[in-house]
Design a protein around this motif. Structure first.
Motif, PDB file in Angstrom:
ATOM      1  N   UNK A 193       0.873  -1.238  -0.087  1.00 21.83           N
ATOM      2  CA  UNK A 193       0.122   0.034  -0.101  1.00 21.83           C
ATOM      3  C   UNK A 193       0.975   1.055   0.071  1.00 21.83           C
ATOM      4  N   UNK A 194       0.270   2.290  -0.344  1.00 20.90           N
ATOM      5  CA  UNK A 194       0.921   3.661  -0.358  1.00 20.90           C
ATOM      6  C   UNK A 194       0.507   4.588   0.881  1.00 20.90           C
ATOM      7  N   UNK A 195      -0.448   4.254   1.194  1.00 18.83           N
ATOM      8  CA  UNK A 195      -1.184   5.163   2.370  1.00 18.83           C
ATOM      9  C   UNK A 195      -1.925   4.300   3.401  1.00 18.83           C
ATOM     10  N   UNK A 196      -1.856   4.534   4.589  1.00 14.68           N
ATOM     11  CA  UNK A 196      -2.527   3.912   5.672  1.00 14.68           C
ATOM     12  C   UNK A 196      -2.846   4.892   6.754  1.00 14.68           C
ATOM     13  N   UNK A 197      -4.064   4.851   7.300  1.00 16.03           N
ATOM     14  CA  UNK A 197      -4.575   5.548   8.401  1.00 16.03           C
ATOM     15  C   UNK A 197      -4.900   4.850   9.686  1.00 16.03           C
ATOM     16  N   UNK A 198      -4.344   5.374  10.746  1.00 16.95           N
ATOM     17  CA  UNK A 198      -4.734   4.515  12.137  1.00 16.95           C
ATOM     18  C   UNK A 198      -5.566   5.596  12.808  1.00 16.95           C
ATOM     19  N   UNK A 223      14.643   6.355  -1.464  1.00 18.65           N
ATOM     20  CA  UNK A 223      14.699   7.720  -0.640  1.00 18.65           C
ATOM     21  C   UNK A 223      13.532   8.571  -0.663  1.00 18.65           C
ATOM     22  N   UNK A 224      12.277   8.179  -1.436  1.00 16.82           N
ATOM     23  CA  UNK A 224      11.131   8.766  -1.514  1.00 16.82           C
ATOM     24  C   UNK A 224      10.740   9.432  -0.100  1.00 16.82           C
ATOM     25  N   UNK A 225      10.102  10.551  -0.433  1.00 19.99           N
ATOM     26  CA  UNK A 225       9.429  11.260   0.985  1.00 19.99           C
ATOM     27  C   UNK A 225       8.513  10.524   1.584  1.00 19.99           C
ATOM     28  N   UNK A 226       8.425  10.752   2.989  1.00 22.64           N
ATOM     29  CA  UNK A 226       7.320  10.330   3.772  1.00 22.64           C
ATOM     30  C   UNK A 226       6.311  11.501   4.262  1.00 22.64           C
ATOM     31  N   UNK A 227       5.069  11.174   3.842  1.00 19.07           N
ATOM     32  CA  UNK A 227       4.303  12.435   4.545  1.00 19.07           C
ATOM     33  C   UNK A 227       3.332  11.812   5.796  1.00 19.07           C
ATOM     34  N   UNK A 228       3.404  12.632   7.030  1.00 18.84           N
ATOM     35  CA  UNK A 228       2.673  12.179   8.075  1.00 18.84           C
ATOM     36  C   UNK A 228       1.728  13.247   8.238  1.00 18.84           C
ATOM     37  N   UNK A 229       0.447  12.795   8.435  1.00 21.82           N
ATOM     38  CA  UNK A 229      -0.834  13.485   8.572  1.00 21.82           C
ATOM     39  C   UNK A 229      -1.303  13.368   9.892  1.00 21.82           C
ATOM     40  N   UNK A 230      -1.559  14.373  10.850  1.00 21.13           N
ATOM     41  CA  UNK A 230      -2.192  14.197  11.984  1.00 21.13           C
ATOM     42  C   UNK A 230      -3.266  14.877  12.149  1.00 21.13           C
ATOM     43  N   UNK A 231      -4.545  14.498  12.117  1.00 23.66           N
ATOM     44  CA  UNK A 231      -5.972  15.089  12.218  1.00 23.66           C
ATOM     45  C   UNK A 231      -6.129  16.122  11.117  1.00 23.66           C
ATOM     46  N   UNK A 232      -5.737  15.304   9.789  1.00 23.31           N
ATOM     47  CA  UNK A 232      -5.839  16.230   8.505  1.00 23.31           C
ATOM     48  C   UNK A 232      -4.766  17.188   8.254  1.00 23.31           C
ATOM     49  N   UNK A 234      -0.737  18.005   7.709  1.00 22.56           N
ATOM     50  CA  UNK A 234       0.573  17.575   7.333  1.00 22.56           C
ATOM     51  C   UNK A 234       1.694  17.964   8.320  1.00 22.56           C
ATOM     52  N   UNK A 235       2.320  17.161   8.978  1.00 22.38           N
ATOM     53  CA  UNK A 235       3.223  17.483  10.229  1.00 22.38           C
ATOM     54  C   UNK A 235       4.728  17.111   9.545  1.00 22.38           C
ATOM     55  N   UNK A 236       4.714  16.288   8.561  1.00 27.93           N
ATOM     56  CA  UNK A 236       6.206  16.063   8.284  1.00 27.93           C
ATOM     57  C   UNK A 236       5.948  15.678   6.688  1.00 27.93           C
ATOM     58  N   UNK A 237       6.871  15.954   5.689  1.00 33.77           N
ATOM     59  CA  UNK A 237       6.867  15.680   4.202  1.00 33.77           C
ATOM     60  C   UNK A 237       8.139  15.592   3.892  1.00 33.77           C
ATOM     61  N   UNK A 238       8.923  14.530   4.047  1.00 36.14           N
ATOM     62  CA  UNK A 238      10.489  14.618   3.835  1.00 36.14           C
ATOM     63  C   UNK A 238      10.911  13.201   3.898  1.00 36.14           C
ATOM     64  N   UNK A 239      12.067  12.990   3.483  1.00 40.35           N
ATOM     65  CA  UNK A 239      12.602  11.433   3.481  1.00 40.35           C
ATOM     66  C   UNK A 239      13.147  11.368   4.874  1.00 40.35           C
ATOM     67  N   UNK A 240      12.768  10.273   5.389  1.00 44.66           N
ATOM     68  CA  UNK A 240      13.205   9.891   6.818  1.00 44.66           C
ATOM     69  C   UNK A 240      13.667   8.619   6.856  1.00 44.66           C
ATOM     70  N   UNK A 241      14.856   8.336   7.258  1.00 47.46           N
ATOM     71  CA  UNK A 241      15.457   7.031   7.395  1.00 47.46           C
ATOM     72  C   UNK A 241      15.937   6.854   8.592  1.00 47.46           C
ATOM     73  N   UNK A 262       3.568   7.296   1.313  1.00 45.03           N
ATOM     74  CA  UNK A 262       4.793   7.349   0.551  1.00 45.03           C
ATOM     75  C   UNK A 262       4.638   6.621  -0.787  1.00 45.03           C
ATOM     76  N   UNK A 263       5.151   7.302  -1.535  1.00 40.46           N
ATOM     77  CA  UNK A 263       5.259   6.820  -3.055  1.00 40.46           C
ATOM     78  C   UNK A 263       6.374   5.691  -3.313  1.00 40.46           C
ATOM     79  N   UNK A 264       7.156   5.591  -2.173  1.00 38.05           N
ATOM     80  CA  UNK A 264       8.356   4.702  -1.973  1.00 38.05           C
ATOM     81  C   UNK A 264       8.172   3.511  -1.324  1.00 38.05           C
ATOM     82  N   UNK A 265       9.166   2.780  -1.063  1.00 38.46           N
ATOM     83  CA  UNK A 265       9.271   1.664  -0.170  1.00 38.46           C
ATOM     84  C   UNK A 265       9.983   1.918   1.218  1.00 38.46           C
TER      85      UNK A 265
END
Length: 369
Positions: A193-198, A223-232, A234-241, A262-265
């Protein structure tokens, strides 16, 4: 003499008949009764996969001002395969009676791969070369071109050694030589999957919350960006490894939605929402269970089990509150086990331990077995 042989024959037939009767009797018995007689039968000891949901060290059980909501690891896999170059510039390998010049490279493999392969591009060739991974030969070749070799999973480690070795020439004046243009490790994955909500429901009064932060670690397969969304938002939108911490103070609601995209793995693990409260209370542990895990308990495949491991054998009395249901407990054993099948639910579940007298817990483990 003849009568003795007849008697022996009748005895053998009688023993065979008795044996067949016993076998038929055991087969006809219900499984539980059969297992009482023959407890070592394979059917009496089914093998269940153990899935650990929570494994922490609570320590001394006293009121605290910290609360952690833990989530299970998340896989965001969009690419079916990724390439990791080991040799990017042309390199010559050769071997004679007097010299040996192979290629030797170290490479690491990510978890969660379906299979892995080695791709080798050869420009010039004289002789034969062998490809080894961790000392095991996986392919031989003797011409120019492109070569793709699958690596058996049973020879792979977290860190591996690739070696490309030219063959030993027949005559002293010969040189086995190859121009290697590139060597690439190809990892193949299960696309998920590319998106999941908990969903995270907070039990504390919002006015009692002093601070809150979201923590997690990410294993990057790309190295694709990871987007983290909290209650609608966006709190983070960058590559995090590695480890990430996001301040969510003043952004906590009673019902919260956390989205990873994320569009990556990416493999996201050790996810927790940490809340600091104004008033101290006994620690409340949170676990998130999915429908598949609940169904495995309902159909009898697994049991939902809570283990507590203590450092001493002194008497301990305490109450276990699982999703608000109170279970009294008393033990002087170094290990306490309780099956919680009837109390689990899909989504967020809570574990609260209230001691009659303070004691230490080395490990708190919740698992399906």
């Amino acid at each position: 003499m003849l009568s003795n042989k007849k008697a022996q024959g009748k005895l053998i037939l009688l023993l065979l008949a008795i044996g067949l009767f016993i076998v038929a009797y055991l087969v006809a018995l219900p499984l539980d009764q059969r297992c009482e007689i023959l407890p070592d039968l394979p059917d009496c000891n089914p093998v269940h996969n153990i899935t650990t949901i929570l494994n922490i060290t609570p320590g001394l059980l006293v009121p605290q001002e910290f609360v952690n909501y833990s989530l299970q690891p998340i896989e965001l896999f969009s690419y079916e395969s990724l390439d990791f170059p080991l040799v990017v510039l042309p390199q010559t390998i050769e071997r004679s009676w007097w010299i040996q010049k192979p290629i030797e490279k170290q490479f690491s493999l990510h978890d969660k791969i379906k299979e892995s392969k080695i791709f080798v591009s050869v420009a010039k060739a004289f002789g034969t070369f062998d490809i080894y991974v961790n000392g095991k030969k996986i392919k031989s070749a003797s011409k120019e071109g492109y070569f793709l070799a699958s690596i058996p999973n049973n020879i792979l480690n977290k860190t591996n050694t690739l070696k490309i070795v030219p063959s030993f020439p027949w005559f002293p004046w010969q040189i086995s030589s190859f121009d290697i243009n590139s060597v690439i490790v190809k990892e193949v994955y299960f696309v998920t999957q590319d998106t999941i909500t908990k969903k995270i429901d907070v039990d504390q009064n919002l006015s009692d919350i002093k601070s809150a932060s979201l923590r997690f670690e990410t294993d990057c397969f790309s190295d694709d960006a990871l987007k983290v969304i909290w209650n609608g938002e966006t709190e983070l939108n960058k590559s995090v490894c590695d480890e990430a911490v996001i301040d969510l103070t003043d952004k906590i609601q009673k019902e919260n939605n956390l989205t990873f995209s994320s569009s990556g793995n990416l493999y996201i693990k050790n996810i927790s929402l940490s809340i600091t409260t104004k008033d101290k209370q006994y620690p409340l542990f949170y676990i998130a269970l999915n429908n598949e895990q609940i169904e495995s308990v309902r159909n009898g495949t697994n049991n939902a089990v809570l283990y507590l491991i203590f450092p001493t054998i002194e008497s301990k009395q305490f109450d276990v509150y699982f999703n608000g249901f109170k279970i009294g407990a008393s033990t002087n054993s170094p290990e306490y086990r309780i099956v919680l099948n009837q109390y689990i639910r899909s989504g967020q579940n809570t574990i609260l331990l209230v001691p009659k007298k303070t004691f230490t817990i080395n490990s708190l483990i919740f698992q399906f077995e």
